[in-house]
Design an enzyme around this catalytic site. Structure first.
Site, PDB file in Angstrom:
ATOM      1  N   SER A   1       3.755  -1.760  10.456  1.00 36.30           N
ATOM      2  CA  SER A   1       5.218  -1.816  10.611  1.00 36.30           C
ATOM      3  C   SER A   1       5.807  -3.191  10.261  1.00 36.30           C
ATOM      4  O   SER A   1       6.733  -3.659  10.930  1.00 36.30           O
ATOM      5  CB  SER A   1       5.632  -1.370  12.021  1.00 36.30           C
ATOM      6  OG  SER A   1       5.239  -0.022  12.230  1.00 36.30           O
TER       7      SER A   1
ATOM      8  N   HIS B   1      -9.389   1.450   5.255  1.00 35.74           N
ATOM      9  CA  HIS B   1      -8.100   1.647   5.922  1.00 35.74           C
ATOM     10  C   HIS B   1      -8.288   2.632   7.074  1.00 35.74           C
ATOM     11  O   HIS B   1      -9.089   3.561   6.974  1.00 35.74           O
ATOM     12  CB  HIS B   1      -7.067   2.178   4.908  1.00 35.74           C
ATOM     13  CG  HIS B   1      -5.677   2.135   5.454  1.00 35.74           C
ATOM     14  ND1 HIS B   1      -5.214   3.077   6.336  1.00 35.74           N
ATOM     15  CD2 HIS B   1      -4.666   1.255   5.266  1.00 35.74           C
ATOM     16  CE1 HIS B   1      -3.973   2.776   6.671  1.00 35.74           C
ATOM     17  NE2 HIS B   1      -3.616   1.673   6.032  1.00 35.74           N
TER      18      HIS B   1
ATOM     19  N   GLY C   1       2.991  -0.894   4.308  1.00 35.80           N
ATOM     20  CA  GLY C   1       3.044   0.515   3.929  1.00 35.80           C
ATOM     21  C   GLY C   1       4.479   0.940   3.654  1.00 35.80           C
ATOM     22  O   GLY C   1       5.040   0.668   2.597  1.00 35.80           O
TER      23      GLY C   1
ATOM     24  N   ASN D   1       0.884  -1.171   0.000  1.00 32.89           N
ATOM     25  CA  ASN D   1       0.000   0.000   0.000  1.00 32.89           C
ATOM     26  C   ASN D   1       0.921   1.219   0.000  1.00 32.89           C
ATOM     27  O   ASN D   1       1.485   1.571   1.035  1.00 32.89           O
ATOM     28  CB  ASN D   1      -0.894  -0.016   1.242  1.00 32.89           C
ATOM     29  CG  ASN D   1      -1.747   1.238   1.335  1.00 32.89           C
ATOM     30  OD1 ASN D   1      -1.810   2.033   0.402  1.00 32.89           O
ATOM     31  ND2 ASN D   1      -2.396   1.433   2.478  1.00 32.89           N
TER      32      ASN D   1
ATOM     33  N   GLY E   1       2.864   2.653  10.788  1.00 35.36           N
ATOM     34  CA  GLY E   1       3.827   3.729  10.565  1.00 35.36           C
ATOM     35  C   GLY E   1       4.569   4.163  11.818  1.00 35.36           C
ATOM     36  O   GLY E   1       5.236   5.188  11.822  1.00 35.36           O
TER      37      GLY E   1
ATOM     38  N   GLU F   1      -6.619   5.045   7.985  1.00 37.89           N
ATOM     39  CA  GLU F   1      -6.408   6.454   7.600  1.00 37.89           C
ATOM     40  C   GLU F   1      -7.681   7.020   6.969  1.00 37.89           C
ATOM     41  O   GLU F   1      -8.007   8.189   7.154  1.00 37.89           O
ATOM     42  CB  GLU F   1      -5.202   6.555   6.648  1.00 37.89           C
ATOM     43  CG  GLU F   1      -3.901   6.343   7.412  1.00 37.89           C
ATOM     44  CD  GLU F   1      -2.781   5.696   6.632  1.00 37.89           C
ATOM     45  OE1 GLU F   1      -2.845   5.657   5.389  1.00 37.89           O
ATOM     46  OE2 GLU F   1      -1.834   5.206   7.277  1.00 37.89           O
TER      47      GLU F   1
ATOM     48  N   GLU G   1      -5.101  -4.515  11.036  1.00 42.04           N
ATOM     49  CA  GLU G   1      -4.066  -3.495  11.212  1.00 42.04           C
ATOM     50  C   GLU G   1      -4.315  -2.740  12.516  1.00 42.04           C
ATOM     51  O   GLU G   1      -5.150  -1.827  12.559  1.00 42.04           O
ATOM     52  CB  GLU G   1      -4.106  -2.488  10.064  1.00 42.04           C
ATOM     53  CG  GLU G   1      -3.853  -3.100   8.704  1.00 42.04           C
ATOM     54  CD  GLU G   1      -3.284  -2.066   7.733  1.00 42.04           C
ATOM     55  OE1 GLU G   1      -2.308  -2.392   7.074  1.00 42.04           O
ATOM     56  OE2 GLU G   1      -3.788  -0.941   7.677  1.00 42.04           O
TER      57      GLU G   1
HETATM   58  O1  LIG Z   1      -1.617  -0.317   4.682  1.00 43.04           O
HETATM   59  C1  LIG Z   1      -0.569  -0.443   5.329  1.00 43.04           C
HETATM   60  C2  LIG Z   1      -0.527  -0.169   6.721  1.00 43.04           C
HETATM   61  O2  LIG Z   1      -1.163   1.018   7.047  1.00 43.04           O
HETATM   62  C3  LIG Z   1       0.796  -0.340   7.381  1.00 43.04           C
HETATM   63  O3  LIG Z   1       1.652   0.751   7.167  1.00 43.04           O
HETATM   64  P1  LIG Z   1       3.166   0.645   7.678  1.00 43.04           P
HETATM   65  O4  LIG Z   1       3.702  -0.634   7.122  1.00 43.04           O
HETATM   66  O5  LIG Z   1       3.847   1.858   7.138  1.00 43.04           O
HETATM   67  O6  LIG Z   1       3.098   0.602   9.178  1.00 43.04           O
END
Ligand SMILES: O=C[C@H](O)COP(=O)(O)O
Length: 254
Positions: free
Chosen positions: A214, A96, A235, A9, A174, A98, A168
């Protein structure tokens, strides 16, 4: 046995040129890889170029990060399922955190997208997950159940098998804080139990549940070795070709 699904993503990252250069490097890295499904969800602007370069590849599938559930009309700024299908997009990320937190998407709004995706033969990747406050209050299982029941209302057993769930935990996205493999497995087993209540155990057993938050080359193998973790939604670490390829390789059957 469920085939692992590793998805990138990219969120609001990557110009068309950067996406093209990523794909060139990434394809070299995964030349020998088999037995794992790979999805890249770039921003909308890079979809046409990646679609052209992939040319219907079975090895790397295209995903979108969002779409709107109406077929067409006066919806300024939105993209329909048919527009995504035009570009041979197979998967779409829905709900998601976000989009829930920044853009105010609710379970019932998300549910409309899940149903519309299935109606257009796009496979939804439905994201669910609790915030830190919810986990600290011991409510994570309740939150997952509410999001799953709301997001999947009206989805048939056949459609559920074609749906990917991404667990998630919001506090791990993140932040560099990954859920431990035991915490993730516990949440995934709960997700599967809820799916079994919504349909039946045999159907729930076929649904792939990704972990996201992460995921890095260093922790991917341990997470992906858990019995109910069937893939990863990545991500930050998916923006670099070699690192993402390493995560993909962690999903190859032993
Ligand atoms: O869609 C992916 C997730 O929000 C994970 O993001 P990340 O790998 O940057 O923590």
């Amino acid at each position: 046995m469920r085939k692992k699904i590793i998805a990138a993503n990219w969120k609001m990252n990557m110009t068309i040129g950067e996406a093209e250069s990523f794909l060139k490097d990434f394809r070299l890295e995964i030349e020998e890889v088999t037995g794992v499904e790979i999805v890249i969800a770039p921003p909308f602007t890079a979809l046409p170029k990646l679609s052209e370069l992939l040319g219907g590849s079975q090895k790397v599938r295209l995903g979108a990060q969002n779409f709107y559930f109406e077929k067409s009309g006066a919806y300024t700024g939105e993209i329909s399922a048919a527009m995504l299908r035009d570009l041979f997009v197979r998967y779409v990320i829905i709900g998601h955190s976000e989009r829930r937190q920044i853009f105010g998407e609710t379970d019932s709004f998300i549910n409309k997208k899940v149903l519309a995706a299935h109606a257009s033969e796009l496979k939804p990747i439905l994201c669910v997950g609790e915030t830190l406050e919810e986990r600290e209050a011991g409510k994570e299982k309740q939150v997952l159940e509410t999001q799953l029941r709301g997001g999947l209302a009206g989805v048939s057993a056949e459609q559920l098998v074609e749906t990917v769930i991404a667990y998630e935990p919001v506090w791990a996205i993140g932040t560099g804080k990954t859920a431990t493999s035991a915490q993730a497995q516990d949440a995934h087993a709960h997700v599967r139990a809820v799916l079994a209540e919504l349909t039946d155990a045999a159907t729930a057993d076929k649904v792939r549940i990704q972990y996201g938050g992460s995921v890095k080359p260093a922790n991917a193998l341990e997470l992906l070795s858990q019995p109910d973790i069937d893939g990863a939604l990545v991500g930050g670490a998916s923006l670099e070709a070699r690192g993402f390829a390493e995560i993909v390789k962690a999903g190859v059957p032993a």
